[in-house]
Write an enzyme that holds these catalytic residues in place. Structure first.
Site, PDB file in Angstrom:
ATOM      1  CG  ASN A   7      47.154  38.231  42.886  1.00 35.92           C
ATOM      2  OD1 ASN A   7      48.364  38.327  42.749  1.00 35.92           O
ATOM      3  ND2 ASN A   7      46.349  37.969  41.878  1.00 35.92           N
ATOM      4  CG  HIS A  10      51.806  43.167  42.380  1.00 36.29           C
ATOM      5  ND1 HIS A  10      52.126  43.821  41.221  1.00 36.29           N
ATOM      6  CD2 HIS A  10      50.463  43.104  42.425  1.00 36.29           C
ATOM      7  CE1 HIS A  10      51.008  44.163  40.594  1.00 36.29           C
ATOM      8  NE2 HIS A  10      49.990  43.742  41.309  1.00 36.29           N
ATOM      9  CG  HIS A  43      47.277  35.532  36.204  1.00 35.99           C
ATOM     10  ND1 HIS A  43      46.754  36.666  35.644  1.00 35.99           N
ATOM     11  CD2 HIS A  43      47.244  34.593  35.225  1.00 35.99           C
ATOM     12  CE1 HIS A  43      46.403  36.425  34.380  1.00 35.99           C
ATOM     13  NE2 HIS A  43      46.715  35.166  34.103  1.00 35.99           N
ATOM     14  NE  ARG A  45      49.895  38.272  32.200  1.00 33.68           N
ATOM     15  CZ  ARG A  45      48.777  39.018  32.117  1.00 33.68           C
ATOM     16  NH1 ARG A  45      48.131  39.357  33.201  1.00 33.68           N
ATOM     17  NH2 ARG A  45      48.342  39.421  30.955  1.00 33.68           N
ATOM     18  NE  ARG A  49      52.939  40.299  31.886  1.00 29.35           N
ATOM     19  CZ  ARG A  49      51.951  41.072  31.418  1.00 29.35           C
ATOM     20  NH1 ARG A  49      51.382  41.957  32.194  1.00 29.35           N
ATOM     21  NH2 ARG A  49      51.548  40.956  30.180  1.00 29.35           N
ATOM     22  CD  GLU A  70      43.968  35.634  39.484  1.00 22.93           C
ATOM     23  OE1 GLU A  70      44.691  36.225  38.667  1.00 22.93           O
ATOM     24  OE2 GLU A  70      43.485  36.184  40.461  1.00 22.93           O
ATOM     25  CB  THR A 101      43.252  40.458  34.383  1.00 23.14           C
ATOM     26  OG1 THR A 101      44.321  39.654  34.866  1.00 23.14           O
ATOM     27  CG2 THR A 101      42.275  39.606  33.614  1.00 23.14           C
ATOM     28  CD  GLU A 147      38.233  36.971  41.333  1.00 26.16           C
ATOM     29  OE1 GLU A 147      38.654  35.811  41.496  1.00 26.16           O
ATOM     30  OE2 GLU A 147      38.954  37.980  41.460  1.00 26.16           O
ATOM     31  CG  HIS A 187      41.258  43.834  38.513  1.00 25.94           C
ATOM     32  ND1 HIS A 187      42.156  42.947  37.954  1.00 25.94           N
ATOM     33  CD2 HIS A 187      41.650  45.050  38.106  1.00 25.94           C
ATOM     34  CE1 HIS A 187      43.027  43.609  37.226  1.00 25.94           C
ATOM     35  NE2 HIS A 187      42.745  44.889  37.308  1.00 25.94           N
TER      36      HIS A 187
END
Ligand code: PXP
Length: 234
Positions: A7, A10, A43, A45, A49, A70, A101, A147, A187
């Site tokens: 993922n 970041h 992801h 969003r 962000r 995602e 999340t 998941e 996660h």
């Protein structure tokens, strides 16, 4: 073989801190793939962000493994998924005020949104807590993969609680598999807690972001400082 989804949200978070062009998550995806990632996970969003629509469009072009998008089960996001055709859509809950999340989806009212993804020919995964009722709904509503949210497991400290949560994750994973779906987890997974979870031998894919990007900062910092030192003639 167990698959690793990296993922890269970041990387985009760092870029958005300056609203500039670096570091580019597209470049991060290529490095991840060249070093064994089986999948790139992002992801997109609602508040944009970190990952931007531009990133997902470019990733769709350059990712050579699999692209896992995602997203919240909203009309806007379903339209984006239909047009960009990621390999997998993972439906996740989303709240504007959360840092990341929190918790899994309640699938009870999501049958039509789940059908919309599958009808678009996209593999469907849903992000849920390790709860039997939710796993059953995932199967009934046609998910290809489930998941499991490992946030609770990742936050525990006491050995007995960790062991009990591992049993819960094991049970949920077995249920997912016996329902003919792919068992995925993610996660809060890191270089410590992944070992016992992977050793269950039940989950076939892990999506991991924060700990990989955090480690990358330190494994790259020495070179970054010494290169700058050389450039200033120091
Ligand atoms: N899987 C899902 C569905 C997520 O929402 C996230 C966080 O965006 C992750 C995996 C990765 O979590 P982490 O960054 O804590 O490794």
């Amino acid at each position: 073989m167990t698959h690793l989804g990296v993922n890269i949200d970041h990387i985009a978070t760092l870029r958005q801190a300056r609203m500039g062009v670096e570091p580019d998550p597209v470049y991060a995806a290529q490095i991840a793939e060249q070093n064994g990632a089986d999948q790139i996970t992002v992801h997109l969003r609602e508040d944009r962000r970190h990952i931007q629509l531009r990133d997902v469009k470019l990733l769709r072009e350059v990712v050579q493994t699999r692209l896992n998008l995602e997203m919240a089960p909203t009309e806007e996001m379903i339209a984006i998924a239909k047009s960009l055709q990621p390999d997998t859509v993972t439906l996740v809950p989303e709240k504007r005020e959360e840092l990341t999340t929190e918790g899994g989806l309640d699938l009870s009212n999501l049958q039509s949104q789940m059908a919309a993804i599958r009808d678009a020919g996209i593999e469907l995964s849903v992000f849920i807590e390790p709860e039997p009722d939710q796993v059953k709904l995932a199967g009934r509503f046609g998910a290809d993969a489930v998941e499991i949210h490992t946030g609770r497991y990742a936050n525990l400290h006491r050995r007995d609680e960790i062991d009990a949560e591992l049993r819960r994750l094991e049970k949920a994973g077995k249920m997912i598999r016996s329902g003919g779906m792919r068992a995925v987890a993610g996660h809060g997974l890191n270089y410590h807690n992944i070992t016992a979870l992977a050793a269950l031998g039940i989950y076939v894919e892990f999506n991991i972001g924060h700990s990989i990007i955090s480690r990358a900062v330190f494994s790259g910092l020495a070179e970054a400082v010494s290169t700058m030192k050389r450039l200033i003639g120091g």
